[in-house]
Design a protein around this motif. Sequence first.
Motif, PDB file in Angstrom:
ATOM      1  N   GLU A  28      11.372 -28.135  52.294  1.00 36.38           N
ATOM      2  CA  GLU A  28      10.678 -26.851  52.261  1.00 36.38           C
ATOM      3  C   GLU A  28      10.550 -26.337  53.686  1.00 36.38           C
ATOM      4  O   GLU A  28      10.485 -27.122  54.628  1.00 36.38           O
ATOM      5  CB  GLU A  28       9.274 -26.988  51.662  1.00 36.38           C
ATOM      6  CG  GLU A  28       9.250 -27.182  50.167  1.00 36.38           C
ATOM      7  CD  GLU A  28       7.856 -26.978  49.598  1.00 36.38           C
ATOM      8  OE1 GLU A  28       7.295 -25.881  49.767  1.00 36.38           O
ATOM      9  OE2 GLU A  28       7.348 -27.929  48.996  1.00 36.38           O
ATOM     10  N   ALA A  29      10.495 -25.017  53.807  1.00 33.89           N
ATOM     11  CA  ALA A  29      10.332 -24.404  55.125  1.00 33.89           C
ATOM     12  C   ALA A  29       9.696 -23.048  54.974  1.00 33.89           C
ATOM     13  O   ALA A  29       9.856 -22.387  53.946  1.00 33.89           O
ATOM     14  CB  ALA A  29      11.690 -24.277  55.805  1.00 33.89           C
ATOM     15  N   GLY A  30       8.974 -22.658  55.996  1.00 36.35           N
ATOM     16  CA  GLY A  30       8.379 -21.338  55.940  1.00 36.35           C
ATOM     17  C   GLY A  30       7.541 -21.008  57.146  1.00 36.35           C
ATOM     18  O   GLY A  30       7.508 -21.734  58.138  1.00 36.35           O
ATOM     19  N   ILE A  31       6.862 -19.888  57.014  1.00 33.92           N
ATOM     20  CA  ILE A  31       6.001 -19.375  58.064  1.00 33.92           C
ATOM     21  C   ILE A  31       4.625 -19.176  57.440  1.00 33.92           C
ATOM     22  O   ILE A  31       4.502 -18.559  56.382  1.00 33.92           O
ATOM     23  CB  ILE A  31       6.551 -18.048  58.606  1.00 33.92           C
ATOM     24  CG1 ILE A  31       7.948 -18.286  59.180  1.00 33.92           C
ATOM     25  CG2 ILE A  31       5.612 -17.447  59.640  1.00 33.92           C
ATOM     26  CD1 ILE A  31       8.784 -17.042  59.280  1.00 33.92           C
ATOM     27  N   ALA A  32       3.612 -19.719  58.109  1.00 33.58           N
ATOM     28  CA  ALA A  32       2.245 -19.602  57.601  1.00 33.58           C
ATOM     29  C   ALA A  32       1.358 -18.975  58.658  1.00 33.58           C
ATOM     30  O   ALA A  32       1.583 -19.163  59.855  1.00 33.58           O
ATOM     31  CB  ALA A  32       1.694 -20.972  57.224  1.00 33.58           C
ATOM     32  N   SER A  33       0.358 -18.251  58.213  1.00 32.60           N
ATOM     33  CA  SER A  33      -0.610 -17.713  59.163  1.00 32.60           C
ATOM     34  C   SER A  33      -1.343 -18.897  59.801  1.00 32.60           C
ATOM     35  O   SER A  33      -1.398 -19.999  59.239  1.00 32.60           O
ATOM     36  CB  SER A  33      -1.594 -16.795  58.451  1.00 32.60           C
ATOM     37  OG  SER A  33      -2.383 -17.524  57.546  1.00 32.60           O
ATOM     38  N   PHE A  34      -1.903 -18.647  60.969  1.00 27.49           N
ATOM     39  CA  PHE A  34      -2.642 -19.695  61.671  1.00 27.49           C
ATOM     40  C   PHE A  34      -3.717 -20.302  60.770  1.00 27.49           C
ATOM     41  O   PHE A  34      -3.904 -21.509  60.737  1.00 27.49           O
ATOM     42  CB  PHE A  34      -3.258 -19.119  62.953  1.00 27.49           C
ATOM     43  CG  PHE A  34      -4.150 -20.079  63.665  1.00 27.49           C
ATOM     44  CD1 PHE A  34      -3.616 -21.093  64.436  1.00 27.49           C
ATOM     45  CD2 PHE A  34      -5.523 -19.982  63.555  1.00 27.49           C
ATOM     46  CE1 PHE A  34      -4.433 -22.000  65.084  1.00 27.49           C
ATOM     47  CE2 PHE A  34      -6.356 -20.881  64.202  1.00 27.49           C
ATOM     48  CZ  PHE A  34      -5.812 -21.893  64.976  1.00 27.49           C
ATOM     49  N   ASN A  35      -4.416 -19.461  60.007  1.00 28.56           N
ATOM     50  CA  ASN A  35      -5.507 -19.926  59.153  1.00 28.56           C
ATOM     51  C   ASN A  35      -5.034 -20.789  57.988  1.00 28.56           C
ATOM     52  O   ASN A  35      -5.770 -21.645  57.513  1.00 28.56           O
ATOM     53  CB  ASN A  35      -6.309 -18.742  58.616  1.00 28.56           C
ATOM     54  CG  ASN A  35      -6.986 -17.970  59.725  1.00 28.56           C
ATOM     55  OD1 ASN A  35      -7.342 -18.537  60.753  1.00 28.56           O
ATOM     56  ND2 ASN A  35      -7.143 -16.680  59.532  1.00 28.56           N
ATOM     57  N   LYS A  36      -3.828 -20.559  57.496  1.00 28.84           N
ATOM     58  CA  LYS A  36      -3.338 -21.300  56.331  1.00 28.84           C
ATOM     59  C   LYS A  36      -2.511 -22.533  56.699  1.00 28.84           C
ATOM     60  O   LYS A  36      -2.216 -23.356  55.838  1.00 28.84           O
ATOM     61  CB  LYS A  36      -2.502 -20.387  55.445  1.00 28.84           C
ATOM     62  CG  LYS A  36      -3.329 -19.327  54.765  1.00 28.84           C
ATOM     63  CD  LYS A  36      -2.567 -18.604  53.720  1.00 28.84           C
ATOM     64  CE  LYS A  36      -3.479 -17.562  53.089  1.00 28.84           C
ATOM     65  NZ  LYS A  36      -2.900 -16.927  51.961  1.00 28.84           N
ATOM     66  N   CYS A  37      -2.159 -22.656  57.948  1.00 25.33           N
ATOM     67  CA  CYS A  37      -1.269 -23.741  58.374  1.00 25.33           C
ATOM     68  C   CYS A  37      -1.810 -25.127  58.021  1.00 25.33           C
ATOM     69  O   CYS A  37      -1.140 -25.909  57.357  1.00 25.33           O
ATOM     70  CB  CYS A  37      -1.021 -23.623  59.875  1.00 25.33           C
ATOM     71  SG  CYS A  37       0.040 -24.923  60.529  1.00 25.33           S
ATOM     72  N   SER A  38      -3.020 -25.432  58.458  1.00 26.49           N
ATOM     73  CA  SER A  38      -3.545 -26.783  58.212  1.00 26.49           C
ATOM     74  C   SER A  38      -3.790 -27.036  56.725  1.00 26.49           C
ATOM     75  O   SER A  38      -3.640 -28.165  56.251  1.00 26.49           O
ATOM     76  CB  SER A  38      -4.817 -27.039  59.022  1.00 26.49           C
ATOM     77  OG  SER A  38      -5.843 -26.189  58.613  1.00 26.49           O
ATOM     78  N   ASP A  39      -4.149 -25.994  55.973  1.00 25.54           N
ATOM     79  CA  ASP A  39      -4.332 -26.163  54.527  1.00 25.54           C
ATOM     80  C   ASP A  39      -3.015 -26.510  53.843  1.00 25.54           C
ATOM     81  O   ASP A  39      -2.977 -27.363  52.951  1.00 25.54           O
ATOM     82  CB  ASP A  39      -4.922 -24.896  53.902  1.00 25.54           C
ATOM     83  CG  ASP A  39      -6.344 -24.629  54.362  1.00 25.54           C
ATOM     84  OD1 ASP A  39      -7.027 -25.588  54.783  1.00 25.54           O
ATOM     85  OD2 ASP A  39      -6.765 -23.462  54.309  1.00 25.54           O
ATOM     86  N   LEU A  40      -1.951 -25.851  54.257  1.00 21.38           N
ATOM     87  CA  LEU A  40      -0.642 -26.129  53.684  1.00 21.38           C
ATOM     88  C   LEU A  40      -0.168 -27.538  54.049  1.00 21.38           C
ATOM     89  O   LEU A  40       0.355 -28.257  53.202  1.00 21.38           O
ATOM     90  CB  LEU A  40       0.385 -25.095  54.149  1.00 21.38           C
ATOM     91  CG  LEU A  40       1.755 -25.180  53.525  1.00 21.38           C
ATOM     92  CD1 LEU A  40       1.695 -25.062  52.007  1.00 21.38           C
ATOM     93  CD2 LEU A  40       2.659 -24.103  54.086  1.00 21.38           C
ATOM     94  N   VAL A  41      -0.391 -27.939  55.289  1.00 18.03           N
ATOM     95  CA  VAL A  41      -0.032 -29.297  55.710  1.00 18.03           C
ATOM     96  C   VAL A  41      -0.829 -30.320  54.903  1.00 18.03           C
ATOM     97  O   VAL A  41      -0.285 -31.334  54.453  1.00 18.03           O
ATOM     98  CB  VAL A  41      -0.242 -29.479  57.232  1.00 18.03           C
ATOM     99  CG1 VAL A  41      -0.075 -30.928  57.635  1.00 18.03           C
ATOM    100  CG2 VAL A  41       0.736 -28.593  58.009  1.00 18.03           C
TER     101      VAL A  41
END
Length: 145
Positions: A28-41
């Motif tokens: 998977e790959a993508g671009i996340a907003s700063f706020n959503k990055c750690s939640d996605l990880v």
Amino acid sequence: MSLYISIDPGMKKCGLLLADIKSGKVLEAGIASFNKCSDLVSLWNEDYQICKIIIGDGTNCKNIVNQLKKNKLTNINYVNERGSTLRARFRYWEIWPPNFLIRWMPKEILFPPENLDAIVALILLEDFLNYTFDWPDKVSIKIWL
């Protein structure tokens, strides 16, 4: 599976990549907003049991690492990201070669049509492992903003 996450940290958005080391493929790959990055990880870690998290040591790295640590994510490794954005332009054209008409133009003057943050995350992971990954056709760059 032996899965790694790679992060290209930025001020407002981050490039994210999930890759399987054993198969040598991007999952998977993508671009996340700063706020959503750690939640996605964190979500990827729950779903896949991640072995390591690789993060570029540049822009906004410390803030993202602090967010990851708040979510109890450890085993974070830093990679020097100097020059990775320029290298990502070349790597983009390796993954998705240009059409016949522009194939003969120098790659230095070609700008990829998409945001390169996920490709930079790929470059960081490849630098960390000294290995070139396969990017399957079915994996598209997603946007989580």
